[in-house]
Design a protein around this motif. Structure first.
Motif, PDB file in Angstrom:
ATOM      1  N   LEU A   1     -63.559  31.980 -53.941  1.00  0.00           N
ATOM      2  CA  LEU A   1     -63.068  31.334 -54.838  1.00  0.00           C
ATOM      3  C   LEU A   1     -62.774  29.609 -54.828  1.00  0.00           C
ATOM      4  N   MET A   2     -61.798  29.784 -53.848  1.00  0.00           N
ATOM      5  CA  MET A   2     -61.440  28.155 -53.092  1.00  0.00           C
ATOM      6  C   MET A   2     -62.437  27.322 -52.744  1.00  0.00           C
ATOM      7  N   ARG A   3     -63.988  27.545 -52.803  1.00  0.00           N
ATOM      8  CA  ARG A   3     -64.568  26.708 -52.115  1.00  0.00           C
ATOM      9  C   ARG A   3     -64.728  25.565 -52.646  1.00  0.00           C
ATOM     10  N   PRO A   4     -64.800  25.015 -53.764  1.00  0.00           N
ATOM     11  CA  PRO A   4     -64.724  23.961 -54.174  1.00  0.00           C
ATOM     12  C   PRO A   4     -63.177  23.096 -53.694  1.00  0.00           C
ATOM     13  N   VAL A   5     -62.205  23.341 -53.371  1.00  0.00           N
ATOM     14  CA  VAL A   5     -61.229  22.845 -53.110  1.00  0.00           C
ATOM     15  C   VAL A   5     -60.966  22.812 -51.179  1.00  0.00           C
ATOM     16  N   PHE A   6     -61.938  23.594 -50.715  1.00  0.00           N
ATOM     17  CA  PHE A   6     -62.521  22.711 -49.269  1.00  0.00           C
ATOM     18  C   PHE A   6     -63.357  22.232 -49.319  1.00  0.00           C
ATOM     19  N   LEU A   7     -64.191  22.145 -49.999  1.00  0.00           N
ATOM     20  CA  LEU A   7     -65.542  20.684 -49.973  1.00  0.00           C
ATOM     21  C   LEU A   7     -64.513  19.559 -50.135  1.00  0.00           C
TER      22      LEU A   7
ATOM     23  N   GLY B   1     -52.807  23.299 -43.602  1.00  0.00           N
ATOM     24  CA  GLY B   1     -52.677  23.237 -44.785  1.00  0.00           C
ATOM     25  C   GLY B   1     -52.870  24.668 -45.106  1.00  0.00           C
ATOM     26  N   LEU B   2     -53.796  25.612 -45.319  1.00  0.00           N
ATOM     27  CA  LEU B   2     -54.417  26.775 -46.051  1.00  0.00           C
ATOM     28  C   LEU B   2     -53.000  27.610 -45.592  1.00  0.00           C
ATOM     29  N   ALA B   3     -52.755  27.200 -44.748  1.00  0.00           N
ATOM     30  CA  ALA B   3     -51.240  28.607 -43.999  1.00  0.00           C
ATOM     31  C   ALA B   3     -50.502  28.024 -44.345  1.00  0.00           C
ATOM     32  N   LEU B   4     -49.834  26.987 -44.606  1.00  0.00           N
ATOM     33  CA  LEU B   4     -48.429  26.500 -45.735  1.00  0.00           C
ATOM     34  C   LEU B   4     -48.859  26.306 -46.936  1.00  0.00           C
ATOM     35  N   ALA B   5     -50.200  26.476 -47.321  1.00  0.00           N
ATOM     36  CA  ALA B   5     -50.231  26.619 -49.044  1.00  0.00           C
ATOM     37  C   ALA B   5     -49.864  27.903 -48.794  1.00  0.00           C
ATOM     38  N   ILE B   6     -50.507  29.172 -47.642  1.00  0.00           N
ATOM     39  CA  ILE B   6     -50.750  30.666 -48.320  1.00  0.00           C
ATOM     40  C   ILE B   6     -48.943  30.779 -48.428  1.00  0.00           C
ATOM     41  N   PHE B   7     -48.267  30.259 -47.423  1.00  0.00           N
ATOM     42  CA  PHE B   7     -47.024  30.739 -47.272  1.00  0.00           C
ATOM     43  C   PHE B   7     -46.921  30.339 -48.699  1.00  0.00           C
ATOM     44  N   LEU B   8     -46.475  29.071 -49.282  1.00  0.00           N
ATOM     45  CA  LEU B   8     -45.500  28.654 -50.170  1.00  0.00           C
ATOM     46  C   LEU B   8     -45.550  29.116 -50.926  1.00  0.00           C
ATOM     47  N   ASP B   9     -46.755  30.118 -51.550  1.00  0.00           N
ATOM     48  CA  ASP B   9     -47.183  30.265 -52.443  1.00  0.00           C
ATOM     49  C   ASP B   9     -46.854  32.288 -52.976  1.00  0.00           C
TER      50      ASP B   9
ATOM     51  N   ARG C   1     -41.887  22.174 -50.508  1.00  0.00           N
ATOM     52  CA  ARG C   1     -42.999  21.411 -50.551  1.00  0.00           C
ATOM     53  C   ARG C   1     -42.883  20.114 -50.678  1.00  0.00           C
ATOM     54  N   PRO C   2     -41.976  18.559 -50.608  1.00  0.00           N
ATOM     55  CA  PRO C   2     -42.234  17.696 -50.978  1.00  0.00           C
ATOM     56  C   PRO C   2     -41.594  17.536 -49.037  1.00  0.00           C
ATOM     57  N   ILE C   3     -40.281  18.291 -48.261  1.00  0.00           N
ATOM     58  CA  ILE C   3     -40.877  17.871 -46.496  1.00  0.00           C
ATOM     59  C   ILE C   3     -42.259  18.236 -46.294  1.00  0.00           C
ATOM     60  N   TYR C   4     -43.315  19.368 -46.640  1.00  0.00           N
ATOM     61  CA  TYR C   4     -44.339  18.860 -45.704  1.00  0.00           C
ATOM     62  C   TYR C   4     -44.979  17.830 -46.348  1.00  0.00           C
ATOM     63  N   LEU C   5     -45.106  17.248 -47.673  1.00  0.00           N
ATOM     64  CA  LEU C   5     -46.207  16.394 -47.967  1.00  0.00           C
ATOM     65  C   LEU C   5     -45.278  15.019 -47.733  1.00  0.00           C
ATOM     66  N   TYR C   6     -44.204  14.455 -47.797  1.00  0.00           N
ATOM     67  CA  TYR C   6     -44.113  13.735 -47.082  1.00  0.00           C
ATOM     68  C   TYR C   6     -44.545  13.075 -45.636  1.00  0.00           C
TER      69      TYR C   6
ATOM     70  N   LEU D   1     -52.353  24.691 -52.855  1.00  0.00           N
ATOM     71  CA  LEU D   1     -51.734  24.899 -53.575  1.00  0.00           C
ATOM     72  C   LEU D   1     -52.042  25.045 -54.630  1.00  0.00           C
ATOM     73  N   ALA D   2     -52.316  23.604 -54.853  1.00  0.00           N
ATOM     74  CA  ALA D   2     -53.032  23.598 -56.416  1.00  0.00           C
ATOM     75  C   ALA D   2     -54.976  24.601 -56.665  1.00  0.00           C
ATOM     76  N   GLY D   3     -54.995  24.828 -55.724  1.00  0.00           N
ATOM     77  CA  GLY D   3     -56.198  25.723 -55.592  1.00  0.00           C
ATOM     78  C   GLY D   3     -56.078  26.617 -55.825  1.00  0.00           C
ATOM     79  N   LEU D   4     -54.816  27.501 -55.211  1.00  0.00           N
ATOM     80  CA  LEU D   4     -53.994  28.508 -55.315  1.00  0.00           C
ATOM     81  C   LEU D   4     -53.747  28.729 -56.489  1.00  0.00           C
ATOM     82  N   ARG D   5     -53.255  27.994 -57.648  1.00  0.00           N
ATOM     83  CA  ARG D   5     -52.569  28.305 -58.367  1.00  0.00           C
ATOM     84  C   ARG D   5     -53.979  28.997 -59.454  1.00  0.00           C
ATOM     85  N   GLY D   6     -54.709  27.687 -59.163  1.00  0.00           N
ATOM     86  CA  GLY D   6     -55.884  27.914 -60.200  1.00  0.00           C
ATOM     87  C   GLY D   6     -56.831  29.468 -59.880  1.00  0.00           C
TER      88      GLY D   6
END
Lengths: 305, 417
Positions: free
Chosen positions: A222-228, A100-108, A118-123, A190-195
Motif C-alpha cells: 500500500l505504501m508504493r507511492p511513498v517508496f517512489l 528508514g522502513l525498519a525504523l518507521a515500522i518499529f516506531l509504529d 522520532r526527533p532523535i532519528y530525524l535530527y 511513518l507518514a505512509g504507515l499512519r495513512g
C-alpha cells in the motif's frame, strides 16, 4: 499567460470576478519569470557552453561540437566519478530505504516515548552535509577517531581505515550519507504507515494473518507511492552529492572518491575547462531528468483530468 | 508578461546604477586569499603604507588555500564588467586572464622604477604580457626545500643529505629510530610538490623538457619511470594516516619530532618560526637532495585589472608600493619567501631566508630558475591538474610507475587539447 487578454472583455460586466481571475496569475508571474530565466534559461546557456571551446570564461567564438563530450568520456576521472556514483547511489538508496522502513515500522508499534524518539532519528537531517562530512571525517580518521579510541581502550588489533583506503573510501561516504538521511526516510515512511486504513488491517487480523504477513502483503504494497517519493528524493540527492564528498575526502585518497558534481566544479572553476565542466553538468541533468520526469508524469499526469 | 519583465529590469537597473559611483574616490579594491594569521599580518603592512598615502584599501578576502574560491569570485566580477583593482594571482592564471584582454598596464610605474632590471627574468615571463607589465610580483617562494628536525637528524648521523642515496640512508635511520621519517599530507598538491623536486633532482634539463616544455618523449621516458619509482620509495617513509592531512599539520609533526622531515615550499618555515624554533639549532633547511643550485619557484603576484581613469592613479600607487624594497623586505621576512627583486638587502632575514636569497640569485644567474609545476608556474591549470591526478593516483598505489609515466603522457596530451 495568454488568457490575460482574453479575460479583458469580462471586466466590463463583472470587475470583481475579473480581479479574482487575474490575481493568482499576477501573483504567480514573478516567480514564473524568475524560474524561466534562472532555471531553464541557464540550462540552455549551459548546453550552449558544453558545445563551445570555453576555457576560463564563457567563449562562444569557437565551437567544438561534441568534442567536450568525447574528451569527458575519455577522461579517467569522469569514469571514476560515474563508477562512484553507481556504487554510492545504489547503496545509499537501498540502505536508506531499508533502515528508514525498519525504523518507521518499529516506531509504529505504538511504543512509549515515540514523540521523544522520532526527533532523535530525524535530527541528522537538520545538519548540513558539510557538518556531517567533517564530523564523520574525524570520527573515521584512524589517527584520532574510532580506530584510535578502540585501540586506546585496549582493543589493540582493532582496525578501521576505510577512509584512507582508495578502494573503500567511497563506502565511508555512503555510511555518512545514510546516517544523515535515513531519519528523513523514516519520517516519510511513518507518514505512509499512519495513512494506511486501519479497517483493512483489522480485517486481515480477523482473517488470521500474522503481523509479518500483514506488513509484507498489505501495508508495504500500500505504501508504493511513498517508496517512489523516497526513491526520487534520494536519487537526486545522490546525483548531486558534492558537499559531503568535499568535506569528507575532497575526492581523495588520490582520485578515489570523485563524484560527477565534484568533477563539474573542479573542471569548470579549478581547471579552466568550462566547456568540459558544462558537458558534465548536462550529463548530470540528463540523469536527474530520467528520474524526475517519469515521476512527475505518473504523479501529476493522472490527476489533471 | 513583457511589461512585467521590463519593469523588473528597470528596478534592477535602479539598484545596480549607484554602485560604481559609490567608490569614485581614491581607493584600491583588492581580492586576495591571505586570510590566515601571518599572511594577513604581512598584507597589513601594504595596506598601512597605502593608507598613509591617502589611498583607501577595500579588502575583498575570499578564503581558501590555493585561491580557487577567489578565482571563482573573480570570474563573476569580470563577467559583470566590474573587476577589482588588484587580484592576488598565480602563474598561468595571470596569463589566462591577460589573454582575455581584461588586465591593466603598469608600464608607467615599471619604466620609472626600472622593474625590468631588478625582477628576475623567470618572473617577468608571468608579470609581463606582450611586453607590458600587468602584475606586480610580491615574492618568490621556492618549492624544492626540505625541512628537517635537527634532533632527529643528529640521531640519524647528523649530516644533511646531499644526494638521493644519502637521503635514503637518513630516512632509513630515522625509521629505525622509531619516528615516521617523512611528514607529509596526502593531498594532490602536496604529492605534486614532492614530485617537482624529485623530477628536478634527476636533472635540470629533464625538468625543463618534461615539466615546462611538456615534451611527450621526456614525460614517458625511463627517467620519468625512475622519478615515479623514487616517489614510490618516498611513500614507504610516510606514516599510514597521511592521507588528507593539511600541510601545516605535517609541519607540526616535524616540529614535535614525530616526523623527521618535510618536503615543502618555504611557507613551511613560518610554521617552524611560529612554534618558536630557530633555524640551524632546532631545524635545518636544505634544498631537496640533488637540486642545490636550481630553484623551482612560485610567486605571489598582484595582477592589475583595467580600471577607469579615476582609479588608475591609486592602482599605480599600489604597484609602486608593492615593489618598494622596504616593503619587499618586511613582507617576505614575515611570509617566509624571498623578495621578488634582486636588489633587496638580506640583512633582516634569518639563515634560511639568506640561503633562499643567495640560492635564487645563483640559480637566476645560471638560468636554473624554473616554474613549479605543482604551483601553476610550469603549465596552465588544466595540465597541472592532469598531472596532479596521475601523481596522486600513483602515490596512493592505484597504478605502478610504468603505468604512471604512460598515463602522464596521455593526461597531459588530453589536457592540452
Amino acid at each position: 499567460m495568454a488568457d490575460l487578454t482574453t479575460t479583458a472583455p469580462r471586466a466590463v460586466t463583472n470587475p470583481r470576478a475579473t480581479m479574482q481571475d487575474l490575481l493568482p496569475k499576477l501573483v504567480l508571474a514573478p516567480s514564473f519569470a524568475v524560474i524561466l530565466i534562472f532555471v531553464y534559461g541557464f540550462i540552455i546557456f549551459t548546453a550552449f557552453l558544453s558545445f563551445s571551446g570555453s576555457k576560463l570564461l564563457p567563449d562562444f567564438s569557437t565551437w567544438v561540437g561534441f568534442g567536450n563530450y568525447v574528451r569527458l568520456f575519455n577522461h579517467p576521472n569522469w569514469i571514476t566519478a560515474l563508477k562512484n556514483l553507481a556504487i554510492f547511489s545504489v547503496l545509499y538508496i537501498v540502505v536508506c530505504s531499508a533502515i528508514g522502513l525498519a525504523l518507521a515500522i518499529f516506531l509504529d508499534q505504538k511504543i512509549r516515548g515515540e514523540g521523544f524518539l522520532r526527533p532523535i532519528y530525524l535530527y541528522p537531517m537538520a545538519l548540513s552535509f558539510i557538518v556531517t562530512g567533517v564530523a564523520w571525517k574525524w570520527f573515521l580518521d584512524p589517527g584520532i577517531g574510532l580506530e584510535h579510541v578502540m585501540q586506546s581502550w585496549g582493543w589493540e588489533s582493532f582496525s578501521f581505515r576505510w577512509i584512507k583506503d582508495g578502494k573503500m573510501a567511497i563506502y565511508t561516504i555512503v555510511i555518512a550519507a545514510v546516517w544523515q538521511s535515513s531519519g528523513f526516510v523514516m519520517a516519510m515512511f511513518l507518514a505512509g504507515l499512519r495513512g494506511v486504513d486501519n479497517e483493512i488491517i483489522k480485517a486481515a487480523q480477523i482473517d488470521g494473518a500474522s503481523t509479518l504477513t500483514i506488513y509484507r502483503r498489505i501495508i508495504i504494497p500500500l505504501m508504493r507511492p511513498v517508496f517512489l517519493s523516497a526513491f526520487v528524493v534520494l536519487a537526486h540527492l545522490a546525483i548531486k552529492s558534492y558537499d559531503l564528498v568535499v568535506a569528507m575526502t575532497d575526492g581523495g585518497p588520490g582520485t578515489a572518491t570523485w563524484t560527477p558534481a565534484l568533477f563539474m566544479q573542479k573542471f569548470t572553476f579549478g581547471r579552466n575547462e568550462m566547456g568540459m565542466g558544462a558537458a558534465s553538468a548536462i550529463i548530470m541533468m540528463m540523469m536527474i531528468f530520467t528520474i524526475i520526469v517519469p515521476y512527475l508524469y505518473s504523479e501529476l499526469g493522472g490527476k489533471k483530468k | 508578461m513583457r511589461k512585467f519583465l521590463m519593469s523588473t529590469a528597470a528596478v534592477a537597473a535602479l539598484f545596480a546604477a549607484p554602485m560604481p559611483m559609490a567608490h569614485a574616490d581614491e581607493s584600491v579594491e583588492v581580492l586576495h586569499w591571505w586570510t590566515s594569521g601571518g599572511e594577513a599580518a604581512a598584507l597589513d603592512v601594504l595596506k598601512k603604507n597605502l593608507e598613509a598615502q591617502g589611498v583607501t584599501w577595500k579588502d575583498m578576502p575570499v578564503a581558501g588555500g590555493g585561491g580557487e574560491a577567489a578565482m571563482t569570485a573573480l570570474r563573476a566580477r569580470v563577467t559583470a564588467g566590474d573587476p577589482p583593482t588588484a587580484v592576488q594571482a598565480l602563474g598561468f592564471d595571470i596569463t589566462d586572464w591577460a589573454n582575455q584582454g581584461v588586465v591593466g598596464d603598469l608600464g608607467e610605474v615599471a619604466d620609472k622604477e626600472g622593474w625590468d632590471k631588478v625582477v628576475p627574468a623567470a618572473l617577468q615571463n608571468f608579470a609581463k604580457h606582450d611586453g607590458k607589465w600587468i602584475a606586480a610580483p610580491v615574492n618568490v617562494h621556492s618549492t624544492n626545500w626540505v625541512w628537517i628536525n635537527k634532533k632527529a637528524l643528529d640521531a640519524a648521523g647528523g649530516k644533511a643529505p646531499e644526494s638521493w642515496d644519502e637521503l635514503i640512508v637518513v630516512l632509513d635511520k630515522m625509521k629505525a629510530n622509531g619516528i615516521s621519517p617523512l611528514g607529509h599530507g596526502g593531498q594532490a598538491w602536496q604529492d605534486a610538490t614532492i614530485f617537482d623536486a624529485v623530477v628536478l633532482s634527476l636533472g635540470t634539463d629533464f625538468y625543463k623538457q618534461s615539466m615546462i616544455d611538456l615534451d611527450p618523449a621526456a614525460l614517458g621516458s625511463d627517467k620519468m619511470v625512475e622519478a615515479f619509482d623514487r616517489m614510490a620509495k618516498l611513500k614507504t617513509y610516510v606514516d599510514k594516516d597521511f592521507s588528507g592531512r593539511d600541510w601545516n599539520l605535517a609541519s607540526a609533526m616535524v616540529i614535535e619530532g614525530k616526523a623527521g622531515m618535510q618536503m615543502m615550499g618555504d611557507w613551511a618555515k613560518g610554521e617552524f618560526l611560529k612554534a618558536g624554533q630557530k633555524p640551524g639549532s632546532d631545524f635545518v633547511c636544505i634544498r631537496f637532495p640533488g637540486t642545490q643550485g636550481a630553484v623551482t619557484f612560485n610567486s605571489d603576484m598582484f595582477m592589475m585589472f583595467k580600471v577607469g581613469d579615476d582609479k588608475k592613479k591609486a592602482q599605480l600607487q599600489m604597484a609602486a608600493d608593492i615593489e618598494d624594497p622596504a616593503f619587499q623586505s618586511s613582507f617576505n621576512v614575515v611570509k617566509g619567501s624571498v623578495p621578488a627583486r634582486t636588489d633587496v638587502p638580506d640583512t633582516a632575514f634569518d639563515d634560511c631566508g639568506k640561503k633562499g636569497i643567495k640560492d635564487l640569485a645563483e640559480a637566476s644567474a645560471a638560468g636554473k630558475v624554473f616554474g613549479s609545476m605543482a604551483h601553476g608556474y610550469a603549465a596552465p591549470a588544466a595540465v597541472k591538474n592532469a598531472l596532479y591526478d596521475v601523481v596522486t593516483r600513483h602515490f596512493n598505489g592505484e597504478i605502478d610507475s610504468k603505468a604512471a609515466a604512460a598515463a602522464l603522457v596521455e593526461a597531459v596530451a588530453a589536457a592540452k587539447g
